[in-house]
Design a protein around this motif. Structure first.
Motif, PDB file in Angstrom:
ATOM      1  N   VAL A 385      65.595  41.009  46.828  1.00 13.27           N
ATOM      2  CA  VAL A 385      64.373  41.523  46.854  1.00 13.27           C
ATOM      3  C   VAL A 385      63.561  42.579  47.343  1.00 13.27           C
ATOM      4  CG1 VAL A 385      64.063  39.195  45.547  1.00 13.27           C
ATOM      5  CG2 VAL A 385      63.278  39.670  47.322  1.00 13.27           C
ATOM      6  N   LYS A 386      64.346  42.676  48.719  1.00 10.26           N
ATOM      7  CA  LYS A 386      63.772  42.843  49.646  1.00 10.26           C
ATOM      8  C   LYS A 386      63.521  45.121  49.384  1.00 10.26           C
ATOM      9  CE  LYS A 386      68.304  43.715  52.202  1.00 10.26           C
ATOM     10  NZ  LYS A 386      68.634  43.558  53.614  1.00 10.26           N
ATOM     11  N   GLY A 387      64.635  45.628  48.688  1.00  6.67           N
ATOM     12  CA  GLY A 387      64.587  46.961  48.122  1.00  6.67           C
ATOM     13  C   GLY A 387      63.751  46.795  47.274  1.00  6.67           C
ATOM     14  N   TYR A 388      63.150  46.328  46.608  1.00  6.40           N
ATOM     15  CA  TYR A 388      62.229  46.322  45.504  1.00  6.40           C
ATOM     16  C   TYR A 388      60.435  45.715  45.062  1.00  6.40           C
ATOM     17  CZ  TYR A 388      65.850  47.389  43.323  1.00  6.40           C
ATOM     18  OH  TYR A 388      67.281  48.491  42.219  1.00  6.40           O
ATOM     19  N   MET A 389      60.970  44.553  46.862  1.00  3.54           N
ATOM     20  CA  MET A 389      59.098  43.859  47.513  1.00  3.54           C
ATOM     21  C   MET A 389      58.408  44.888  47.803  1.00  3.54           C
ATOM     22  SD  MET A 389      60.119  41.918  50.985  1.00  3.54           S
ATOM     23  CE  MET A 389      60.300  42.360  52.279  1.00  3.54           C
ATOM     24  N   THR A 390      57.113  44.927  47.286  1.00  4.49           N
ATOM     25  CA  THR A 390      55.343  45.749  47.849  1.00  4.49           C
ATOM     26  C   THR A 390      55.666  44.514  49.508  1.00  4.49           C
ATOM     27  OG1 THR A 390      54.758  45.657  45.884  1.00  4.49           O
ATOM     28  CG2 THR A 390      53.717  45.819  48.131  1.00  4.49           C
ATOM     29  N   THR A 391      55.513  46.380  50.815  1.00 11.43           N
ATOM     30  CA  THR A 391      55.576  45.770  51.651  1.00 11.43           C
ATOM     31  C   THR A 391      54.212  45.329  53.052  1.00 11.43           C
ATOM     32  OG1 THR A 391      56.182  47.812  52.920  1.00 11.43           O
ATOM     33  CG2 THR A 391      58.565  45.220  52.357  1.00 11.43           C
ATOM     34  N   ASN A 392      53.136  46.321  52.289  1.00  7.40           N
ATOM     35  CA  ASN A 392      52.605  46.957  52.302  1.00  7.40           C
ATOM     36  C   ASN A 392      50.995  46.157  51.874  1.00  7.40           C
ATOM     37  OD1 ASN A 392      49.542  47.641  53.510  1.00  7.40           O
ATOM     38  ND2 ASN A 392      49.354  49.660  51.962  1.00  7.40           N
ATOM     39  N   VAL A 393      51.772  44.308  52.570  1.00  7.89           N
ATOM     40  CA  VAL A 393      50.448  43.560  51.855  1.00  7.89           C
ATOM     41  C   VAL A 393      49.245  42.807  51.975  1.00  7.89           C
ATOM     42  CG1 VAL A 393      50.889  40.978  50.782  1.00  7.89           C
ATOM     43  CG2 VAL A 393      52.752  42.032  51.156  1.00  7.89           C
ATOM     44  N   LYS A 394      48.234  43.584  51.017  1.00  2.00           N
ATOM     45  CA  LYS A 394      46.575  42.775  51.970  1.00  2.00           C
ATOM     46  C   LYS A 394      46.764  41.464  51.874  1.00  2.00           C
ATOM     47  CE  LYS A 394      44.707  46.825  51.546  1.00  2.00           C
ATOM     48  NZ  LYS A 394      45.009  47.331  52.169  1.00  2.00           N
ATOM     49  N   THR A 395      46.360  40.569  53.102  1.00  2.00           N
ATOM     50  CA  THR A 395      45.487  39.337  52.315  1.00  2.00           C
ATOM     51  C   THR A 395      44.553  38.906  52.714  1.00  2.00           C
ATOM     52  OG1 THR A 395      46.652  39.899  54.830  1.00  2.00           O
ATOM     53  CG2 THR A 395      48.318  39.260  54.028  1.00  2.00           C
ATOM     54  N   ILE A 396      44.337  37.584  52.638  1.00  2.00           N
ATOM     55  CA  ILE A 396      43.004  37.343  53.107  1.00  2.00           C
ATOM     56  C   ILE A 396      43.266  35.700  54.093  1.00  2.00           C
ATOM     57  CG2 ILE A 396      41.695  37.719  51.381  1.00  2.00           C
ATOM     58  CD1 ILE A 396      42.275  35.403  49.472  1.00  2.00           C
ATOM     59  N   THR A 397      42.693  35.719  54.563  1.00  2.00           N
ATOM     60  CA  THR A 397      42.393  34.272  55.464  1.00  2.00           C
ATOM     61  C   THR A 397      41.933  32.655  54.282  1.00  2.00           C
ATOM     62  OG1 THR A 397      40.569  34.885  56.737  1.00  2.00           O
ATOM     63  CG2 THR A 397      41.859  35.446  57.812  1.00  2.00           C
ATOM     64  N   PRO A 398      42.155  31.403  54.768  1.00  2.00           N
ATOM     65  CA  PRO A 398      41.378  30.627  54.043  1.00  2.00           C
ATOM     66  C   PRO A 398      39.564  30.313  53.965  1.00  2.00           C
ATOM     67  CG  PRO A 398      42.906  29.748  55.797  1.00  2.00           C
ATOM     68  CD  PRO A 398      42.774  30.978  56.304  1.00  2.00           C
ATOM     69  N   SER A 399      38.746  31.577  55.406  1.00  2.00           N
ATOM     70  CA  SER A 399      37.536  31.712  55.020  1.00  2.00           C
ATOM     71  C   SER A 399      36.861  32.566  53.989  1.00  2.00           C
ATOM     72  CB  SER A 399      36.775  31.601  56.397  1.00  2.00           C
ATOM     73  OG  SER A 399      37.628  32.603  57.376  1.00  2.00           O
ATOM     74  N   THR A 400      37.836  33.164  53.588  1.00  2.00           N
ATOM     75  CA  THR A 400      37.125  34.547  53.422  1.00  2.00           C
ATOM     76  C   THR A 400      36.447  34.363  51.966  1.00  2.00           C
ATOM     77  OG1 THR A 400      38.998  35.654  53.537  1.00  2.00           O
ATOM     78  CG2 THR A 400      37.907  36.866  51.522  1.00  2.00           C
ATOM     79  N   PRO A 401      35.704  34.610  51.423  1.00  2.00           N
ATOM     80  CA  PRO A 401      34.579  33.818  50.164  1.00  2.00           C
ATOM     81  C   PRO A 401      35.044  35.009  49.658  1.00  2.00           C
ATOM     82  CG  PRO A 401      33.110  36.227  51.507  1.00  2.00           C
ATOM     83  CD  PRO A 401      34.588  35.646  52.177  1.00  2.00           C
ATOM     84  N   LEU A 402      34.932  34.388  48.363  1.00  2.00           N
ATOM     85  CA  LEU A 402      34.712  34.585  46.501  1.00  2.00           C
ATOM     86  C   LEU A 402      34.664  36.011  46.205  1.00  2.00           C
ATOM     87  CD1 LEU A 402      36.046  33.868  43.556  1.00  2.00           C
ATOM     88  CD2 LEU A 402      33.990  33.297  43.127  1.00  2.00           C
ATOM     89  N   PRO A 403      33.353  36.578  46.732  1.00  2.00           N
ATOM     90  CA  PRO A 403      33.247  37.770  46.025  1.00  2.00           C
ATOM     91  C   PRO A 403      33.942  38.316  46.957  1.00  2.00           C
ATOM     92  CG  PRO A 403      31.646  36.690  46.996  1.00  2.00           C
ATOM     93  CD  PRO A 403      31.909  35.733  47.095  1.00  2.00           C
ATOM     94  N   GLU A 404      34.369  38.819  47.925  1.00  2.00           N
ATOM     95  CA  GLU A 404      35.394  39.649  48.730  1.00  2.00           C
ATOM     96  C   GLU A 404      36.704  39.079  48.523  1.00  2.00           C
ATOM     97  OE1 GLU A 404      37.302  40.110  53.522  1.00  2.00           O
ATOM     98  OE2 GLU A 404      34.699  38.906  52.560  1.00  2.00           O
ATOM     99  N   ILE A 405      37.254  38.331  48.100  1.00  2.00           N
ATOM    100  CA  ILE A 405      38.843  38.451  47.507  1.00  2.00           C
ATOM    101  C   ILE A 405      38.062  38.743  46.047  1.00  2.00           C
ATOM    102  CG2 ILE A 405      39.542  37.097  45.994  1.00  2.00           C
ATOM    103  CD1 ILE A 405      39.197  34.432  48.221  1.00  2.00           C
ATOM    104  N   GLU A 406      37.178  38.669  45.053  1.00  2.00           N
ATOM    105  CA  GLU A 406      36.665  39.548  43.576  1.00  2.00           C
ATOM    106  C   GLU A 406      36.968  41.021  44.388  1.00  2.00           C
ATOM    107  OE1 GLU A 406      34.258  38.005  40.393  1.00  2.00           O
ATOM    108  OE2 GLU A 406      33.822  37.174  42.188  1.00  2.00           O
ATOM    109  N   SER A 407      36.100  41.543  45.221  1.00  2.00           N
ATOM    110  CA  SER A 407      36.917  43.809  45.512  1.00  2.00           C
ATOM    111  C   SER A 407      37.555  43.603  46.044  1.00  2.00           C
ATOM    112  CB  SER A 407      35.167  43.236  46.794  1.00  2.00           C
ATOM    113  OG  SER A 407      35.518  44.297  47.487  1.00  2.00           O
TER     114      SER A 407
END
Length: 935
Positions: A385-407
């Motif tokens: 799978v390493k040849g097909y996966m996305t490596t530039n991954v957007k991540t969040i932290t446990p404290s990220t609020p819902l509106p920011e996640i939606e955005s």
């Protein structure tokens, strides 16, 4: 004169409701108490003569008989016409703001939570079958359109849509509606829009965009509400406060008000982030949570607006964060896992993507189902799978609020966001998680202070209060003790499944549940597999009268109370949140630790897949990811997964059991899935699995037991037969007229001869069903049996269901017993001597009560009468002498006593010995002396 009063600055809802009410109140006149919106003013310029309007100054107060007020409950919204409310006349109020409170002294009120007051009037007109003119229908339709945003606002209800449909049928003009529902801004408002955009203040609060602006104007400008709506849309603000300052008091006027000016503040919100109506209410304003306004006098308009903005900041609730939304633990794979293996994992767990981690469990990429499908389609199933996966991954932290996640999801078109705590992957938030949370928030906001679509208020405070009110105190104490123990360990505790369902169905307390399922979840990380067991042990220390049982394989523990003075017999099951997978149809599920969301997802029906959080934060929160509340309201059984009945065919029996027990119906799609599973031959899989899947046998036997020992068993069996589901026991088993009669006979027989339930009635009814299999049924079985030998079929099914040994033996020998009885009757019929009672008793005495029951229900009427007479009369007859009498007569105890007593019983049955008890004893002694002389 009867008057209908519209509030000041009349909108289409107050005008539409007044026009409709003028048809209900024949002869009533409509008064616009002070101005109107620009669109309403423009509309009335063309249509005023169509309606029963009268100027306020043309009204003689002495002629007023009754007053109706529409779309408001407050005096100050009626201008100078409010003086009429003090007259000794009957006052009626119609409004759609239940939270309004109001200060109008109305004798009659109709205040209901619908999208528009016009809806209430339209319903009354439709009920009284009053026909409208096109002009009347049009203005009423405009009222509903404008106040519900053409049925798009959160407070819109089904009733509004139905009322609008009826108004369209009455001739409402679509062209007029289109012209006035969304009018363009006037040149004056367009100039103000440019100023507002230039002077707008914005900030982000709890992830929401808050905007405000103060516009000084020479005079009041109609249409500011339209300007506020346009400004909200253009700036993509979540909340907006538009303030207009005008009409400053100058010298020569009231000294007290010198320097004051009027300030009109209009609030708009995209979604009920905070309740704008509640924000403005203390200042004399009002409206909806998403649209409200207030007009007041102030000498410091900027300070007043600043104070309102600050109040709005504090009113914005803390939004859910990734910690409470995410699923945990995360299903991960290594970069070297093949495309084919990754696809298999997705299928097993029903995910739409997988996180890829290195040897140190650090996130290095994600791969979606779409990526896997494309790679597999091009023949790269063997590739890593390493040849097909996305490596530039957007991540969040446990404290990220819902509106920011939606955005983030909308901006980057991301379907899943990994949650990192440091460099450790602790969870994942998917689009589905966000959509569910948004829906639940909107549902809760729309129902704030009202009853929900499922018949209850879903707010956590209301659910928590309901728990305390509806559960018996002792049970409520146990739940709170368990929650405290879980919270002390950093775990979340939920009440799940059937206990939640029964609690929501209960209309009043107290409710004593016989069993409760509790689930422990680690919240931001997976709870240890033994968490449920640890919690149960700690709870037992506080309640030593409970008995503890541990089931290590499924990470569960149970505490049981027996004959407790307050709890009765109670079973509390505590499990660690888990998920399960069926490796093939009808197999035993494989169980793994998981999260509460996945734990609920593994359950069978929506009404059993709800949970109530018992720990903070959001104690009392109702988790309903699959529409269980709506199905409770609609009284229907709906399955969670399309292949549920193929994975576990015993769910077919559970579906019917719940439907009949609760008085529900099967959801049409669920019924279709049951029929599809039956048509696919799932019963063959059950038969094949009988030998290698004992858990399946146990589940099927348990469901049969639950159904057949319940008072509603007849209705359940009929519904199972209608679904062709009895074939799950054997392909040839159907509920024909003969079997239906046998089952009912068996039920009556058990009621008559076993009223104390010394026998297991459900088991005997099941034996009746199994015994009904025809002699040639073995040819359809997956494993061949002896030709024309039903006993082998019956015995195999009974053994497969793990019935007791005596039941298996009874079914296996039933054919031989019936054959022997046939031969006995044939020999008696061909005998020269008539059949004697003693011969019948001797034959039937060899069989136990359950065997006689099977024989009775399967026999023709003459034989049934014979067995009935045996049980009710002949079996009760005793010989006139017993063993003690024989010893008194000088006989030595020994094996000869049995034939002697048998001979005395036969003589009594056959009438050789007759008379009163003393005579019988003398005759018996004489018979013994003749036939068993003493040596």
């Amino acid at each position: 004169m009867d008057l209908i009063l519209c509030h000041t600055t009349a909108d289409f809802d107050t005008l539409g409701a007044a026009v409709g009410l003028s048809r209900l109140w024949a002869g009533a006149r409509i008064v616009l108490t002070g101005g109107s919106h620009p669109a309403v003013k423009e509309f009335l310029a063309l249509h005023r003569d169509e309606y029963a309007l009268i100027e306020r100054r043309a009204v003689n107060p002495q002629n007023i008989r009754a007053i109706a007020v529409v779309d408001t409950q407050w005096r100050d919204r009626l201008g100078k016409a409010a003086e009429w409310l003090d007259l000794p006349v009957e006052i009626t109020v119609y409004d759609h703001h239940p939270e309004g409170g109001g200060d109008i002294p109305a004798k009659t009120q109709q205040i209901e939570a619908v999208g528009a007051t016009t809806t209430l009037i339209a319903e009354a007109l439709q009920q009284r079958q009053i026909r409208l003119t096109p002009a009347e229908a049009t203005v009423m339709a405009l009222g509903i359109h404008v106040d519900t945003g053409s049925l798009t606002y959160d407070h819109t209800t089904v009733r509004d849509a139905a009322a609008l449909t009826w108004l369209m049928q009455e001739g409402a003009t679509v062209q007029a509606i289109a012209a006035y529902v969304e009018p363009g801004l006037s040149p004056q408002l367009q100039d103000l829009l440019a100023i507002a955009l230039d002077q707008l203040h914005t900030e982000t609060v709890q992830g929401y965009r808050l905007a405000w602006v103060l516009l000084p104007t020479a005079d009041y400008i109609p249409g500011l509400s339209s300007l506020a709506s346009h400004l909200t849309t253009l700036t993509e603000s979540d909340m907006l406060l538009l303030a207009a300052q005008y009409g400053q008091v100058e010298s020569g006027e009231s000294e007290e008000r010198l320097g004051e000016s009027r300030l009109t503040v209009i609030g708009r919100s995209r979604g009920a982030v905070a309740d704008l109506g509640a924000l403005f209410k203390p200042l004399g304003g009002g409206g909806h949570p998403t649209a409200a306004a207030v007009t007041l006098r102030t000498s410091a308009p900027q300070a007043t607006l600043t104070e309102l903005v600050q109040r709005l900041r504090t009113a914005i609730p803390t939004p859910p964060t990734a910690r409470s939304l995410m699923s945990s633990p995360v299903r991960t794979i290594r970069p070297d896992v093949t495309i084919a293996e990754a696809q298999r994992i997705l299928l097993r767990y029903g995910h739409s993507g997988l996180s890829v981690v290195d040897e140190q469990d650090r996130l290095v990429g994600v791969i979606s189902r779409r990526d896997l499908d494309i790679a597999f389609h091009h023949g790269f199933g063997h590739a890593p799978v390493k040849g097909y996966m996305t490596t530039n991954v957007k991540t969040i932290t446990p404290s990220t609020p819902l509106p920011e996640i939606e955005s983030l999801m909308v901006t980057y078109d991301i379907g899943r966001l990994p949650v990192l705590e440091g460099d450790r992957l602790v969870g994942i938030v998917t689009r589905t998680d966000v959509l569910r949370q948004v829906w639940q928030q909107r549902e809760g906001e729309a129902l704030n202070g009202t009853t929900g679509r499922g018949g209850l208020c879903p707010l956590p405070e209301a659910i928590w209060e309901m728990l305390g009110d509806r559960l018996v105190p002792a049970l409520w104490d146990i739940l709170r003790d368990t929650a405290d123990l879980a919270a002390a360990r950093g775990w979340q505790l939920y009440m799940v499944g059937g206990s939640v369902r029964d609690l929501l169905l209960q209309t009043h307390g107290p409710l004593l549940l016989p069993d409760i399922d509790l689930v422990v979840d680690g919240f931001h990380q997976a709870a240890d597999q033994a968490a449920g067991v640890e919690l149960a042990r700690s709870l037992q220390q506080q309640h030593p009268e409970a008995r503890l049982q541990v089931h290590g394989k499924f990470q569960t523990a149970a505490l049981t109370w027996h004959h407790h003075p307050q709890l009765g017999s109670l079973w509390v099951d505590i499990a660690t949140a888990r998920t399960e997978f069926y490796p093939y149809p009808a197999a035993n599920p494989e169980v793994e630790a998981s999260s509460i969301r996945q734990d609920l997802y593994r359950r069978d029906f929506t009404i059993n897949a709800m949970a109530i959080r018992l720990t903070q934060p959001r104690r009392g929160e109702l988790l309903d990811f699959f529409g269980g509340i709506l199905d409770l309201r609609d009284r229907q059984i709906r399955v969670l997964h399309a292949n549920s009945f193929i994975e576990d065919p015993t769910r077919i029996y559970r579906a019917v059991r719940f439907a009949v027990r609760l008085g529900f119906t099967l959801d049409p799609q669920t019924e279709a899935q049951i029929r599809h599973a039956i048509a696919s031959g799932v019963y063959f899989r059950i038969q094949e699995e009988m030998n290698r899947a004992p858990a399946l046998q146990t589940r099927l036997r348990r469901e049969l037991k639950f159904i057949l020992e319940a008072p509603y068993w007849k209705a359940a069996i009929r519904q199972l037969a209608d679904l062709d589901a009895l074939r799950c026991l054997h392909p040839a088993l159907t509920l024909d007229a003969e079997l239906w009669q046998q089952l009912r006979l068996g039920d009556r027989w058990l009621t008559r001869f076993d009223p104390d339930h010394r026998l297991e009635h459900w088991l005997l009814l099941l034996e009746v069903a199994i015994a009904h299999l025809p002699a040639d049924s073995a040819t359809d079985a997956p494993e061949p049996a002896a030709p024309n030998d039903p006993s082998s079929v019956r015995e195999r099914i009974a053994a497969g269901l793990q019935l007791p040994a005596d039941s298996i033996q009874r079914l296996a020998s039933l054919h031989a017993v019936e054959t022997a009885l046939d031969d006995f009757e044939q020999s008696m019929h061909h005998s020269a001597e008539p059949l004697r009672p003693s011969q019948i008793v001797r034959h039937f005495a060899a069989y136990d009560l359950p065997t006689l029951a099977l024989l009775t229900v399967r026999s023709p009427r003459p034989r049934r009468r014979l067995i009935w007479h045996y049980l009710t009369v002949w079996s009760q007859v005793k010989p006139p002498l017993d063993g003690n009498d024989l010893k008194r007569l000088g006989y030595k105890p020994g094996k000869q006593f049995k034939p002697m007593l048998d001979r005395l019983l036969a003589a009594t049955l056959d009438g050789e010995l007759q008379g009163d008890p003393e005579t019988l004893r003398q005759q018996a002694e004489h018979l013994l002396a003749c036939q068993f002389p003493q040596r």
